[in-house]
Design a protein around this motif. Structure first.
Motif, short mmCIF file in Angstrom:
data_model
loop_
_atom_site.label_atom_id
_atom_site.label_comp_id
_atom_site.label_asym_id
_atom_site.label_seq_id
_atom_site.Cartn_x
_atom_site.Cartn_y
_atom_site.Cartn_z
N ASN A 42 0.61 -1.23 -0.14
CA ASN A 42 0.00 0.05 -0.10
C ASN A 42 0.88 1.40 0.20
O ASN A 42 0.31 2.16 -0.30
N GLY A 43 2.24 0.99 0.38
CA GLY A 43 2.94 2.25 0.07
C GLY A 43 3.73 2.70 -1.12
O GLY A 43 4.26 3.73 -1.38
N PRO A 80 4.34 3.62 -4.79
CA PRO A 80 3.76 4.67 -5.64
C PRO A 80 2.95 3.99 -6.78
O PRO A 80 2.01 4.50 -7.27
N PHE A 81 3.47 2.96 -7.28
CA PHE A 81 2.71 2.21 -8.36
C PHE A 81 1.54 1.57 -8.17
O PHE A 81 0.62 1.60 -8.67
N LYS A 141 7.92 -10.21 -8.48
CA LYS A 141 9.05 -9.41 -8.29
C LYS A 141 8.54 -7.78 -7.96
O LYS A 141 9.40 -7.16 -7.38
N THR A 142 7.30 -7.58 -8.35
CA THR A 142 7.10 -6.13 -8.27
C THR A 142 5.78 -5.96 -7.54
O THR A 142 4.87 -6.87 -7.54
N PRO A 162 4.39 1.70 -17.45
CA PRO A 162 5.11 1.34 -16.50
C PRO A 162 5.64 2.77 -15.66
O PRO A 162 6.74 3.42 -15.90
N THR A 163 4.81 3.63 -15.10
CA THR A 163 5.19 4.70 -14.40
C THR A 163 4.22 4.98 -13.31
O THR A 163 3.11 4.50 -13.17
N PRO A 164 4.45 5.63 -12.13
CA PRO A 164 3.50 5.88 -11.11
C PRO A 164 2.68 7.16 -11.18
O PRO A 164 1.84 7.42 -10.57
N ARG A 168 6.32 -7.67 -18.86
CA ARG A 168 7.54 -7.08 -17.92
C ARG A 168 6.55 -6.52 -16.80
O ARG A 168 6.00 -5.40 -16.94
N GLY A 218 7.00 -1.96 -11.36
CA GLY A 218 6.62 -1.34 -10.03
C GLY A 218 7.77 -1.23 -8.99
O GLY A 218 8.92 -1.26 -9.33
N CYS A 219 7.32 -1.31 -7.78
CA CYS A 219 8.50 -1.34 -6.64
C CYS A 219 8.80 -2.91 -6.57
O CYS A 219 8.03 -3.60 -6.89
N SER A 220 10.09 -3.01 -6.09
CA SER A 220 10.39 -4.29 -5.56
C SER A 220 9.55 -4.98 -4.67
O SER A 220 8.93 -4.29 -3.86
N VAL A 221 9.02 -6.32 -4.58
CA VAL A 221 8.52 -6.84 -3.46
C VAL A 221 9.53 -6.66 -2.14
O VAL A 221 10.63 -7.09 -2.10
N MET A 257 6.34 3.73 6.73
CA MET A 257 5.31 3.06 5.74
C MET A 257 4.76 3.99 4.96
O MET A 257 4.65 3.62 3.55
N ILE A 310 4.73 7.21 2.19
CA ILE A 310 5.45 7.59 1.14
C ILE A 310 5.37 9.25 1.22
O ILE A 310 4.39 9.68 1.25
N ASP A 335 14.44 -5.74 -12.63
CA ASP A 335 13.16 -6.47 -12.06
C ASP A 335 12.02 -5.46 -11.55
O ASP A 335 11.08 -5.74 -11.46
N SER A 336 12.66 -4.41 -10.95
CA SER A 336 11.65 -3.30 -10.57
C SER A 336 12.16 -1.95 -11.13
O SER A 336 13.35 -1.67 -11.93
N GLY A 337 11.27 -0.98 -10.84
CA GLY A 337 11.90 0.33 -10.89
C GLY A 337 11.54 0.92 -12.25
O GLY A 337 10.70 0.44 -13.07
N GLU A 338 11.99 2.29 -12.59
CA GLU A 338 11.85 2.83 -13.74
C GLU A 338 13.04 3.97 -13.95
O GLU A 338 13.24 4.49 -13.00
N VAL A 395 15.17 -10.53 -6.75
CA VAL A 395 14.64 -9.04 -7.23
C VAL A 395 15.95 -8.22 -7.49
O VAL A 395 16.67 -7.91 -6.54
N CYS A 423 10.25 3.32 -2.57
CA CYS A 423 10.23 4.20 -3.67
C CYS A 423 9.55 5.39 -3.63
O CYS A 423 8.85 5.42 -3.07
N ASP A 465 13.51 -9.36 -19.75
CA ASP A 465 12.77 -10.42 -20.22
C ASP A 465 13.62 -11.33 -21.11
O ASP A 465 13.07 -12.02 -21.81
#
Lengths: 202, 278
Positions: free
Chosen positions: A59-60, A62-63, A135-136, A159-161, A192, A195-198, B1, B3, B67-70, B100, B143, B216
């Motif tokens: 829940n925290g 941004p994605f 993963k995300t 793929p953006t918040p 693909r 998001g954020c990593s898990v 917690m 953001i 694996d994650s991010g932008e 990850v 993030c 991928d």
């Protein structure tokens, strides 16, 4: 005199935590048992005969907030559970990490956000997350009534918040469910996940 | 917690040095527009860059974030006749742990961009202002997205002055940019059932790591094994679970150590029987 030309180096020393067999589209989805925010145990087996959506959540992130603050995820949950789909939100954040919620906190969150998944599975050990190699957040999986994984990937193609990206986004989950329930092949079975990593314990 | 919104408190630099734009600051990073030279010459390419300076433990992402991010994005607003090239991405670092794995930049990084300039501008003695709307995702265990409108004003002069204060940044950035492979080196890849074997033939090639441009293709979290060949090195790269079919090429960055990153584009062929290494 003899030159030593033989070396074999693991350049990357990171532990290979990847599961023995991850969830692969077209194959049987890994069986699991998990407990939801009301203390009820869920198994994949009991949902045989139905479509099952797995939605990795934090829940925290941004994605994730893009999807929830806009009401987009809740809309999808409402629409598809009304059509008999089992929608399982999964939280694999470890205690102390972002997104971790105790059962009562998750129930309060669901209520506050008007979220209507079939259940919210709490996975603080990351067992279910690692089983599917989530993963995300979000990371979405769809399992068909015969237990085969038919989608693994992102929620949509943006793929953006940035919440503005929701207008005109192609939602892969909606598309896959629409196609599959109409008896059509899923046109985008993998993408693909972004998001954020898990936030696993690691 | 929670953001924190990526609200910006723009720092008012009292007198920015030539070649340095005002920095925008968030709790996680500062970002500014810088130029390699202290002035702009009509008709001559102008090298500028986005300089990100992260707080400890925070990072931004490479063009393939893993694996994650932008990756960060930039939208330029330039004077008439100016044209911006693509971001030149320095070789990234491998970030994260466990299953990850991301590719990005902790610490500081300069993302250079070459601008084409028109042959006629304002009269010499005048100045031009470059504007960029930059957005990014910065992460550590959490993030935070952010965005900033950056500007850089440069005088127009017939010839560049003594090097700008930021020239050293560009020299440093240059050493992090992937170079073409040295003459005589050759990259090729073969596709097995579960792995790619990426082979670099060439003198002086050693243990390396590979960063794919495409998501991928390979399993980012899997260990990469380097095996010595008489004339080079062979990397064993586990295929991504998401990979469907065989790509025509493996494109990416081969990292052989500090200052030794090379752009690689290896044609992929099917793996002949039983030619796995060892």
């Amino acid at each position: 005199m003899k030159k030593l030309v033989s070396w074999s180096v693991i350049v990357v020393a990171a532990a290979l935590v990847a599961p023995a067999w991850a969830a692969r589209v077209g194959e049987k989805a890994p069986a699991f048992t998990a407990t939801d925010s009301n203390g009820v145990k869920h198994t994949l087996a009991e949902d045989a005969g139905k479509y099952v959506v797995l939605e990795w959540h934090n829940n925290g992130c941004p994605f994730v907030r893009k999807q929830y603050n806009s009401g987009n995820m809740q809309k999808l949950q409402k629409e598809w559970t009304a059509r008999g789909v089992v929608w399982l939100t999964v939280i694999s954040s470890a205690p102390g990490n972002q997104g971790y919620l105790k059962p009562a906190e998750e129930n309060a969150y669901l209520k506050q956000m008007n979220a209507v998944p079939t259940a919210a599975l709490l996975d603080p050990t990351g067992q279910l997350g690692h089983l599917y190699d989530a993963k995300t957040t979000p990371h979405m999986f769809i399992i068909n009534p015969s237990g085969t994984l038919i989608y693994n990937g992102a929620i949509d193609d943006q793929p953006t918040p940035d919440p503005a990206s929701l207008a005109g986004a192609k939602n892969y989950v909606s598309q896959a469910l629409t196609e599959a329930t109409a008896g059509k092949p899923v046109s985008v079975p993998t993408s693909r996940a972004y998001g954020c990593s898990v936030k696993y314990a690691d | 917690m929670s953001i924190r919104p990526g609200l910006l408190t723009t720092v008012m630099a009292l007198a920015a040095a030539p070649g340095w734009g005002q920095a925008a600051e968030t709790e996680q990073l500062s970002v500014q527009l810088v130029s390699d030279t202290d002035s702009v010459q009509p008709g001559k390419p102008l090298l500028v860059g986005l300089r990100f300076d992260m707080q400890q433990q925070w990072h931004i992402y490479w063009r393939n974030p893993g694996d994650s991010g932008e990756p960060p994005r930039v939208r330029w607003k330039l004077p008439a006749g100016f044209q911006a090239g693509a971001i030149q991405w320095p070789a990234p670092e491998r970030l994260g742990s466990g299953s990850v794995i991301d590719f990005g930049y902790p610490g500081s990084v300069l993302l250079p961009v070459q601008l084409q300039t028109p042959s006629t501008m304002v009269a010499p003695g005048g100045s031009i202002t470059l504007s960029a709307e930059v957005s990014w995702l910065v992460c550590k265990d959490i993030c935070v997205p952010g965005e900033a409108a950056l500007t850089l004003t440069l005088p127009v002069r017939p010839a560049p002055g003594p090097v700008s204060a930021s020239h050293a940044l560009f020299q440093q950035a240059g050493s992090r940019l992937p170079q073409p492979m040295p003459a005589g080196w050759r990259a090729e890849a073969s596709s097995g059932q579960a792995v790619f074997l990426l082979t670099i033939h060439g003198a002086g090639v050693g243990p390396a790591s590979f960063f794919p441009l495409e998501a991928d293709q390979i399993d980012n979290a899997a260990a990469q094994t380097s095996t010595a060949l008489p004339d080079g090195v062979q990397l064993t790269l586990k295929k991504s679970e998401q990979l469907a079919g065989t790509p025509a090429r493996l494109d990416g960055v081969l990292n052989l150590g500090p200052g030794r990153a090379y752009a690689v584009s290896a044609p992929v062929r099917a793996l002949p029987e039983r030619s796995a290494p060892r």
